[in-house]
Design a protein around this motif. Sequence first.
Motif, PDB file in Angstrom:
ATOM      1  N   TRP A   1      -3.148   2.493  -1.629  1.00 55.08           N
ATOM      2  CA  TRP A   1      -4.483   1.881  -1.563  1.00 55.08           C
ATOM      3  C   TRP A   1      -4.094   0.401  -2.167  1.00 55.08           C
ATOM      4  CZ3 TRP A   1      -7.956   0.236  -5.698  1.00 55.08           C
ATOM      5  CH2 TRP A   1      -7.682   0.735  -6.985  1.00 55.08           C
TER       6      TRP A   1
ATOM      7  N   THR B   1      -9.368  12.259   1.534  1.00 51.58           N
ATOM      8  CA  THR B   1     -10.465  11.468   1.512  1.00 51.58           C
ATOM      9  C   THR B   1     -10.852  11.303   3.154  1.00 51.58           C
ATOM     10  OG1 THR B   1      -9.707  10.042  -0.387  1.00 51.58           O
ATOM     11  CG2 THR B   1     -11.050   9.048   1.511  1.00 51.58           C
TER      12      THR B   1
ATOM     13  N   TYR C   1      -5.753  -0.884   5.811  1.00 49.94           N
ATOM     14  CA  TYR C   1      -5.846  -1.001   4.344  1.00 49.94           C
ATOM     15  C   TYR C   1      -6.861  -0.570   3.541  1.00 49.94           C
ATOM     16  CZ  TYR C   1      -2.751  -4.766   6.173  1.00 49.94           C
ATOM     17  OH  TYR C   1      -1.935  -5.610   7.144  1.00 49.94           O
ATOM     18  N   ASN C   2      -6.722   0.231   2.633  1.00 57.40           N
ATOM     19  CA  ASN C   2      -7.564   1.187   1.764  1.00 57.40           C
ATOM     20  C   ASN C   2      -8.062   0.213   0.543  1.00 57.40           C
ATOM     21  OD1 ASN C   2      -7.291   3.378   3.684  1.00 57.40           O
ATOM     22  ND2 ASN C   2      -5.592   3.931   2.534  1.00 57.40           N
ATOM     23  N   MET C   3      -9.196   0.006   0.331  1.00 56.45           N
ATOM     24  CA  MET C   3      -9.563  -0.746  -0.751  1.00 56.45           C
ATOM     25  C   MET C   3      -9.801  -0.195  -1.953  1.00 56.45           C
ATOM     26  SD  MET C   3      -8.862  -3.712   0.743  1.00 56.45           S
ATOM     27  CE  MET C   3      -9.279  -4.915  -0.545  1.00 56.45           C
ATOM     28  N   LYS C   4      -9.935   1.183  -1.725  1.00 59.95           N
ATOM     29  CA  LYS C   4     -10.200   1.900  -2.905  1.00 59.95           C
ATOM     30  C   LYS C   4      -9.432   3.179  -3.064  1.00 59.95           C
ATOM     31  CE  LYS C   4     -14.952   0.622  -3.787  1.00 59.95           C
ATOM     32  NZ  LYS C   4     -15.225  -0.588  -2.704  1.00 59.95           N
ATOM     33  N   PRO C   5      -9.204   3.877  -3.987  1.00 58.87           N
ATOM     34  CA  PRO C   5      -8.246   4.916  -4.148  1.00 58.87           C
ATOM     35  C   PRO C   5      -8.599   6.106  -3.092  1.00 58.87           C
ATOM     36  CG  PRO C   5      -8.887   4.582  -6.374  1.00 58.87           C
ATOM     37  CD  PRO C   5      -9.705   3.584  -5.224  1.00 58.87           C
ATOM     38  N   VAL C   6      -7.545   6.714  -2.190  1.00 56.14           N
ATOM     39  CA  VAL C   6      -7.685   7.696  -1.582  1.00 56.14           C
ATOM     40  C   VAL C   6      -7.044   8.817  -1.713  1.00 56.14           C
ATOM     41  CG1 VAL C   6      -8.169   6.169   0.500  1.00 56.14           C
ATOM     42  CG2 VAL C   6      -6.003   6.733   0.137  1.00 56.14           C
TER      43      VAL C   6
ATOM     44  N   GLN D   1       0.755  -1.371  -0.138  1.00 59.82           N
ATOM     45  CA  GLN D   1       0.034  -0.002   0.085  1.00 59.82           C
ATOM     46  C   GLN D   1       0.866   1.229  -0.002  1.00 59.82           C
ATOM     47  OE1 GLN D   1      -4.053   0.376   2.008  1.00 59.82           O
ATOM     48  NE2 GLN D   1      -2.649   1.560   3.501  1.00 59.82           N
TER      49      GLN D   1
ATOM     50  N   HIS E   1      -5.756  10.898   3.884  1.00 60.55           N
ATOM     51  CA  HIS E   1      -6.843  10.220   4.319  1.00 60.55           C
ATOM     52  C   HIS E   1      -7.222  10.511   5.637  1.00 60.55           C
ATOM     53  CE1 HIS E   1      -8.810   5.918   4.819  1.00 60.55           C
ATOM     54  NE2 HIS E   1      -9.496   7.039   4.667  1.00 60.55           N
TER      55      HIS E   1
END
Length: 222
Positions: A66, A143, A96-101, A54, A105
């Motif tokens: 992400w 985000t 953990y980011n599962m989509k773009p940020v 990440q 954040h």
Amino acid sequence: MADRSPAPDTPELRDRWGGFEFTESYRARADKAIARYPEGRQRSAVMPLLDLAQRQVGEETNTQGWLPLPVIEYVADYLDMPVIRVLEVATFYFMYNMKPVGKYHVQVCGTTPCMLRGSDGLIETCKKRGMSKGHVSDDGLWTLTEVECMGNCATAPMVQINDDNYEDLTPERLDAILDALAAGEQPKTGTQEPGRHTSEPANALSSLSEMVDANHDYRSEW
């Protein structure tokens, strides 16, 4: 709460991330993490490797980073794990980011102690700057995510921005922090209450007062 589903597995996603590999420096850090575990137990390193992946994605995109599905598959292959097992870990933990940020954040704690101390006002402060939950702001900087307890109840309300915690916040204090980040500066982390150092009482100490300036040993007095 944040959506924990992975980003859609599109041809565009594959085209951008299908060739992901650790850089030389990240590979060295990954191998060091794996070496902490006994032979045959390399899968125990899945969490640090996901974090490293990440962070590398973050460096490549100038964001907080992400985990696109091809990157998760790469970590699974690196550790000789089924992809679903790595995906289970990535979707379970909010680190953990599962989509773009965005580049920053902003995770606002909404659990009861923070809520009672004004976290709703912090969320409104973020929204006034164009943030909306789960989306990247138009300028790519922010985000916003509302999360549950991050362990700073004594200094509520608090916000985590990337790797740093900011505590004892008011809308005005959060605005100042966001202004500094947007300007490329590093604001003071931790408590934002003047005169407070960590999580000691906000006013004056009513006990253990000799601990203010030094690590005083009280055992002989007890």
